[in-house]
Motif scaffolding. Structure first.
Motif, PDB file in Angstrom:
ATOM      1  N   SER A 248      11.863  -0.006   7.917  1.00 48.95           N
ATOM      2  CA  SER A 248      10.415   0.172   8.100  1.00 48.95           C
ATOM      3  C   SER A 248       9.712   0.359   6.756  1.00 48.95           C
ATOM      4  CB  SER A 248      10.142   1.358   9.019  1.00 48.95           C
ATOM      5  OG  SER A 248      10.591   2.555   8.427  1.00 48.95           O
ATOM      6  N   TRP A 249      10.374   1.044   5.809  1.00 52.10           N
ATOM      7  CA  TRP A 249       9.789   1.201   4.473  1.00 52.10           C
ATOM      8  C   TRP A 249       9.690  -0.141   3.776  1.00 52.10           C
ATOM      9  CZ3 TRP A 249       7.122   5.068   2.684  1.00 52.10           C
ATOM     10  CH2 TRP A 249       7.326   6.335   3.204  1.00 52.10           C
TER      11      TRP A 249
ATOM     12  N   LEU B 234       9.434  -3.082   5.181  1.00 50.36           N
ATOM     13  CA  LEU B 234       8.364  -3.842   5.825  1.00 50.36           C
ATOM     14  C   LEU B 234       6.993  -3.308   5.436  1.00 50.36           C
ATOM     15  CD1 LEU B 234       9.893  -4.364   9.378  1.00 50.36           C
ATOM     16  CD2 LEU B 234       9.680  -6.037   7.527  1.00 50.36           C
ATOM     17  N   THR B 235       6.875  -1.986   5.284  1.00 47.62           N
ATOM     18  CA  THR B 235       5.614  -1.389   4.869  1.00 47.62           C
ATOM     19  C   THR B 235       5.214  -1.873   3.481  1.00 47.62           C
ATOM     20  OG1 THR B 235       6.060   0.586   6.186  1.00 47.62           O
ATOM     21  CG2 THR B 235       4.409   0.787   4.446  1.00 47.62           C
TER      22      THR B 235
ATOM     23  N   LEU C  28       6.244  -4.565   2.062  1.00 45.57           N
ATOM     24  CA  LEU C  28       5.969  -5.997   2.147  1.00 45.57           C
ATOM     25  C   LEU C  28       4.537  -6.233   2.600  1.00 45.57           C
ATOM     26  CD1 LEU C  28       7.000  -8.911   2.003  1.00 45.57           C
ATOM     27  CD2 LEU C  28       7.669  -8.682   4.396  1.00 45.57           C
ATOM     28  N   VAL C  29       4.079  -5.494   3.586  1.00 44.20           N
ATOM     29  CA  VAL C  29       2.696  -5.633   4.065  1.00 44.20           C
ATOM     30  C   VAL C  29       1.722  -5.227   2.971  1.00 44.20           C
ATOM     31  CG1 VAL C  29       1.018  -4.707   5.707  1.00 44.20           C
ATOM     32  CG2 VAL C  29       3.283  -5.383   6.498  1.00 44.20           C
ATOM     33  N   ILE C  30       2.020  -4.151   2.256  1.00 45.49           N
ATOM     34  CA  ILE C  30       1.157  -3.725   1.153  1.00 45.49           C
ATOM     35  C   ILE C  30       1.087  -4.813   0.087  1.00 45.49           C
ATOM     36  CG2 ILE C  30       0.962  -2.091  -0.772  1.00 45.49           C
ATOM     37  CD1 ILE C  30       2.118   0.039   1.114  1.00 45.49           C
TER      38      ILE C  30
ATOM     39  N   ILE D 223       1.526  -8.060   0.511  1.00 46.65           N
ATOM     40  CA  ILE D 223       0.757  -9.205   1.012  1.00 46.65           C
ATOM     41  C   ILE D 223      -0.740  -8.918   0.962  1.00 46.65           C
ATOM     42  CG2 ILE D 223       0.260 -10.558   3.093  1.00 46.65           C
ATOM     43  CD1 ILE D 223       3.259 -10.331   3.756  1.00 46.65           C
ATOM     44  N   VAL D 224      -1.132  -7.719   1.391  1.00 46.56           N
ATOM     45  CA  VAL D 224      -2.551  -7.353   1.366  1.00 46.56           C
ATOM     46  C   VAL D 224      -3.062  -7.324  -0.068  1.00 46.56           C
ATOM     47  CG1 VAL D 224      -4.181  -5.470   1.822  1.00 46.56           C
ATOM     48  CG2 VAL D 224      -2.497  -6.104   3.550  1.00 46.56           C
TER      49      VAL D 224
ATOM     50  N   ALA E  17       0.627  -5.807  -6.191  1.00 48.23           N
ATOM     51  CA  ALA E  17       1.369  -6.724  -5.324  1.00 48.23           C
ATOM     52  C   ALA E  17       2.783  -6.927  -5.851  1.00 48.23           C
ATOM     53  CB  ALA E  17       0.641  -8.061  -5.220  1.00 48.23           C
TER      54      ALA E  17
ATOM     55  N   ALA F 284       6.069  -5.693  -3.852  1.00 47.69           N
ATOM     56  CA  ALA F 284       7.033  -6.725  -3.471  1.00 47.69           C
ATOM     57  C   ALA F 284       8.414  -6.398  -4.033  1.00 47.69           C
ATOM     58  CB  ALA F 284       6.567  -8.088  -3.965  1.00 47.69           C
TER      59      ALA F 284
ATOM     60  N   ALA G 142       9.877  -3.628  -1.942  1.00 45.23           N
ATOM     61  CA  ALA G 142      10.273  -4.155  -0.634  1.00 45.23           C
ATOM     62  C   ALA G 142      11.581  -4.927  -0.731  1.00 45.23           C
ATOM     63  CB  ALA G 142       9.164  -5.049  -0.068  1.00 45.23           C
TER      64      ALA G 142
END
Length: 53
Positions: free
Chosen positions: A3-4, A6-7, A9-11, A13-14, A24, A28, A31
């Protein structure tokens, strides 16, 4: 731990969409590291769980 990864990774991407290159790249990288650690732990636990007692 997944989950960390993925978190972050989302950060990443945003942040990439918004144009924050340093943030970024850092997110990345974190992640990727967390995903590799999770993958290694998964494989080790899978092998250890398959052994006969």
């Amino acid at each position: 731990m997944l989950s960390w990864a993925l978190t972050f990774l989302v950060i990443a991407i945003v942040a990439a969409v918004l144009g924050f290159g340093g943030i970024a790249g850092t997110a990345a990288g974190i992640a990727k590291i967390l995903f590799i650690v999770f993958l290694v732990l998964f494989v080790v636990s899978f092998i250890m769980g398959r052994r006969a007692p």
